[in-house]
Design a protein around this motif. Structure first.
Motif, mmCIF file in Angstrom:
data_model
loop_
_atom_site.group_PDB
_atom_site.id
_atom_site.type_symbol
_atom_site.label_atom_id
_atom_site.label_comp_id
_atom_site.label_asym_id
_atom_site.label_seq_id
_atom_site.Cartn_x
_atom_site.Cartn_y
_atom_site.Cartn_z
ATOM 1 N N LEU A 33 18.854 -41.214 18.972
ATOM 2 C CA LEU A 33 18.543 -42.643 19.040
ATOM 3 C C LEU A 33 19.665 -43.484 18.431
ATOM 4 O O LEU A 33 20.057 -44.513 18.988
ATOM 5 N N LYS A 34 20.188 -43.033 17.300
ATOM 6 C CA LYS A 34 21.299 -43.753 16.671
ATOM 7 C C LYS A 34 22.521 -43.756 17.584
ATOM 8 O O LYS A 34 23.218 -44.773 17.719
ATOM 9 N N SER A 35 22.777 -42.621 18.227
ATOM 10 C CA SER A 35 23.914 -42.520 19.147
ATOM 11 C C SER A 35 23.721 -43.437 20.346
ATOM 12 O O SER A 35 24.667 -44.076 20.816
ATOM 13 N N TRP A 36 22.490 -43.503 20.856
ATOM 14 C CA TRP A 36 22.182 -44.385 21.980
ATOM 15 C C TRP A 36 22.439 -45.837 21.620
ATOM 16 O O TRP A 36 23.081 -46.580 22.369
ATOM 17 N N VAL A 37 21.974 -46.259 20.453
ATOM 18 C CA VAL A 37 22.166 -47.637 19.994
ATOM 19 C C VAL A 37 23.658 -47.963 19.905
ATOM 20 O O VAL A 37 24.110 -49.023 20.359
#
Length: 200
Positions: A71-75
Motif C-alpha cells: 500500500l505504501k509503495s502504491w501511494v
C-alpha cells in the motif's frame, strides 16, 4: 486488502489516502507493531455506535506478501499524498475535502505513464479490478466478486479459529449482542488475529 481486512467493495472504493493510519497500532506503545496499519472506514451501515471502524493490517512474515508495504509503495508510485491541512483525525466521520482517493481511476499521462485522475473508483470498477487480479493469478474470474473477497476473508479467519468477538471487531458486523457495543481493546494483539489467520 479487501480480503485481509474484510472490507466491502464500496468501502475500498471510498477510501482516501488519509484513511491509512500507519501510526495507529504503534501508537499503543506496545513493542512489535511497527509496520502494521489501521484502515479507517468512516461509516459502516450496521455500526451506528462506533461511528467509524479501524480494521487492522499486520506485518507479513514474507516481505513479498506484505500488504502494508504494498500500500505504501502504491501511494508513492501513484504520487498520492495526504494533504498538509487534512482534518481526518479531528473529523473522522467526514470525508476529507482535501485528500485524494487511495484507489483512484487511472488515466494515461505523459509518456504513457499511469497517473491518478483524482476520481474515486466506483463499486463496479473495484469489483472489476478484483476479477482482473484473480484472472492474473490464474483463476476463473467469473467465480469471484467483491462479496466473494469479504466472505473469503471472514471464512479464512473462522477456519483459523479466530473468536467471534475478535472477528467482528475486524469485520465491523453489526452489534447483535449488546456487549459488542462496549468492546474496546487495550492492545492490538487480539485484533491482529484476523490478519494472522492468513499465515502470510
Amino acid at each position: 486488502m479487501l480480503f485481509r481486512s474484510c472490507l466491502r467493495v464500496s468501502e475500498v472504493a471510498g477510501l482516501q489516502v488519509c484513511d491509512l493510519w500507519t501510526d495507529h497500532f504503534p501508537g499503543y506503545s506496545i513493542p512489535g507493531y511497527h509496520g502494521t496499519c489501521a484502515v479507517h472506514v468512516s461509516h459502516r451501515k450496521n455500526d451506528s455506535v462506533r461511528k467509524g471502524h479501524l480494521p487492522g493490517l499486520g506485518r507479513a512474515k514474507d516481505p513479498e506478501l506484505d500488504i502494508v508495504y504494498q500500500l505504501k509503495s502504491w501511494v508513492e508510485w501513484m504520487g498520492l499524498q495526504k494533504h498538509e491541512a487534512c482534518r481526518k483525525r479531528k473529523l473522522p466521520a467526514a470525508r476529507c475535502p482535501l485528500c485524494q482517493p487511495l484507489f483512484p481511476v487511472t488515466v494515461k499521462g505523459p509518456g504513457y505513464t499511469t497517473v491518478s485522475s483524482g476520481r474515486h473508483l466506483s463499486t463496479q470498477q473495484a469489483s472489476q479490478d478484483i476479477r482482473r487480479a484473480v484472472q492474473q493469478a490464474g483463476c476463473d474470474p467469473s467465480r469471484f466478486s467483491g462479496i466473494s473477497a469479504r466472505k473469503g476473508g471472514l471464512s479464512t479467519a473462522i477456519g483459523a479459529g479466530v473468536e467471534e468477538v475478535v472477528l467482528y471487531l475486524q469485520s465491523g458486523h453489526g452489534p447483535e449482542r449488546a456487549a459488542r457495543r462496549y468492546m474496546q481493546l487495550l492492545g492490538p494483539d487480539r485484533l491482529m488475529e484476523t490478519f494472522n489467520a492468513f499465515e502470510l
